[in-house]
Design a protein around this motif. Structure first.
Motif, short mmCIF file in Angstrom:
data_model
loop_
_atom_site.label_atom_id
_atom_site.label_comp_id
_atom_site.label_asym_id
_atom_site.label_seq_id
_atom_site.Cartn_x
_atom_site.Cartn_y
_atom_site.Cartn_z
N UNK A 53 14.42 13.48 -22.58
CA UNK A 53 15.21 14.60 -22.08
C UNK A 53 16.69 14.46 -22.43
N UNK A 54 17.09 13.26 -22.81
CA UNK A 54 18.49 12.98 -23.17
C UNK A 54 18.48 12.22 -24.49
N UNK A 55 17.97 12.87 -25.51
CA UNK A 55 17.72 12.26 -26.82
C UNK A 55 18.91 11.47 -27.35
N UNK A 56 18.63 10.21 -27.68
CA UNK A 56 19.58 9.29 -28.31
C UNK A 56 20.84 9.00 -27.49
N UNK A 57 20.88 9.43 -26.24
CA UNK A 57 22.06 9.18 -25.40
C UNK A 57 21.84 7.95 -24.53
N UNK A 58 22.93 7.31 -24.15
CA UNK A 58 22.87 6.10 -23.36
C UNK A 58 23.22 6.41 -21.90
N UNK A 59 22.38 5.93 -20.99
CA UNK A 59 22.67 6.01 -19.56
C UNK A 59 23.02 4.62 -19.06
N UNK A 107 29.81 -2.38 -8.40
CA UNK A 107 30.81 -2.62 -9.44
C UNK A 107 30.85 -1.50 -10.46
N UNK A 108 29.71 -0.84 -10.67
CA UNK A 108 29.62 0.27 -11.62
C UNK A 108 28.52 1.20 -11.13
N UNK A 109 28.80 2.50 -10.98
CA UNK A 109 27.76 3.43 -10.52
C UNK A 109 26.76 3.73 -11.64
N UNK A 110 25.59 4.14 -11.23
CA UNK A 110 24.56 4.59 -12.19
C UNK A 110 24.99 5.94 -12.75
N UNK A 111 24.80 6.10 -14.04
CA UNK A 111 25.13 7.37 -14.70
C UNK A 111 24.03 7.72 -15.68
N UNK A 112 23.49 8.91 -15.53
CA UNK A 112 22.54 9.43 -16.50
C UNK A 112 23.31 10.22 -17.55
N UNK A 113 22.87 10.21 -18.78
CA UNK A 113 23.51 11.07 -19.78
C UNK A 113 23.15 12.54 -19.50
N UNK A 145 6.75 15.81 -17.69
CA UNK A 145 6.38 14.42 -17.98
C UNK A 145 7.40 13.72 -18.86
N UNK A 146 8.32 14.48 -19.48
CA UNK A 146 9.37 13.88 -20.30
C UNK A 146 10.34 13.13 -19.39
N UNK A 147 11.00 12.11 -19.94
CA UNK A 147 11.87 11.26 -19.12
C UNK A 147 13.27 11.11 -19.70
N UNK A 148 14.15 10.60 -18.86
CA UNK A 148 15.50 10.15 -19.25
C UNK A 148 15.77 8.93 -18.39
N UNK A 149 16.29 7.86 -19.00
CA UNK A 149 16.55 6.63 -18.24
C UNK A 149 18.02 6.25 -18.29
#
Length: 178
Positions: free
Chosen positions: A92-98, A60-66, A77-81
């Motif tokens: 790695x994607x400070x304050x952004x929404x994925x 219904x909605x694809x996954x999207x990383x910021x 070791x830093x991450x983005x979710x």
């Protein structure tokens, strides 16, 4: 779950910002035979049996990383979710929404479905990916529908291997149902 009635199916899904259409169907609880013993396609509700509907799953909605930014301050070791929430300041994607992927599962009303996610272990261009499903245990509603969400987690494992562009990562979904 009753093991004699369990069926499993495996799907491969591409993510990381790629458009994906997932038409998917599996035969229902009687091992792929869509008719009852008399050969009719629908079983009688009055006999206490219900119609056997194929299990379907649609994206219904694809996954999207910021957008991910790698600079001198970035540490392995830093991450983005991608989990429908805001990433922390030190990610790695400070304050952004994925966004997590939203999957709509359809089948027999009240069917029990277990969804499990697996992913490739090999890092790509300095990133490692993993995924998780929420919720894992679903009960289809009276209309035979439920939604599940697949969250993504990218970890920087080698910042010197990172290249500009987008990366496709693959995860597999295993659906067991009764």
């Amino acid at each position: 779950m009753i093991l004699g009635k369990l069926r499993s199916v495996v799907l491969a899904v591409l993510l990381a910002g790629l458009f994906l259409s997932l038409p998917f169907a599996v035969f229902g609880n009687n091992g792929g035979n869509n008719s009852n013993e008399t050969g009719s396609e629908n079983e009688s509700e009055s006999e206490g049996q219900t119609e056997n509907i194929p299990l379907e799953m649609h994206l219904s909605r694809p996954m999207r990383f910021p957008k991910i930014t790698i600079n001198e301050a970035s540490k392995d070791g830093s991450v983005c979710v991608a989990n429908d929430g805001k990433n922390p300041q030190d990610s790695l994607c400070a304050n952004a929404k994925g966004n997590s992927a939203k999957l709509t599962i359809r089948g027999n009303a009240s069917a029990q479905v277990f969804v499990q996610s697996e992913w490739q272990d090999a890092p790509q261009q300095g990133f490692a990916f993993r995924s998780a499903v929420s919720p894992q245990h679903l009960t289809l509603d009276k209309n035979g529908k439920a939604d599940a969400y697949v969250q993504g987690h990218l970890t920087l494992v080698d910042k010197h291997a990172v290249r500009d562009g987008s990366l496709p990562f693959t995860y597999t979904l295993l659906l067991s149902y009764q």
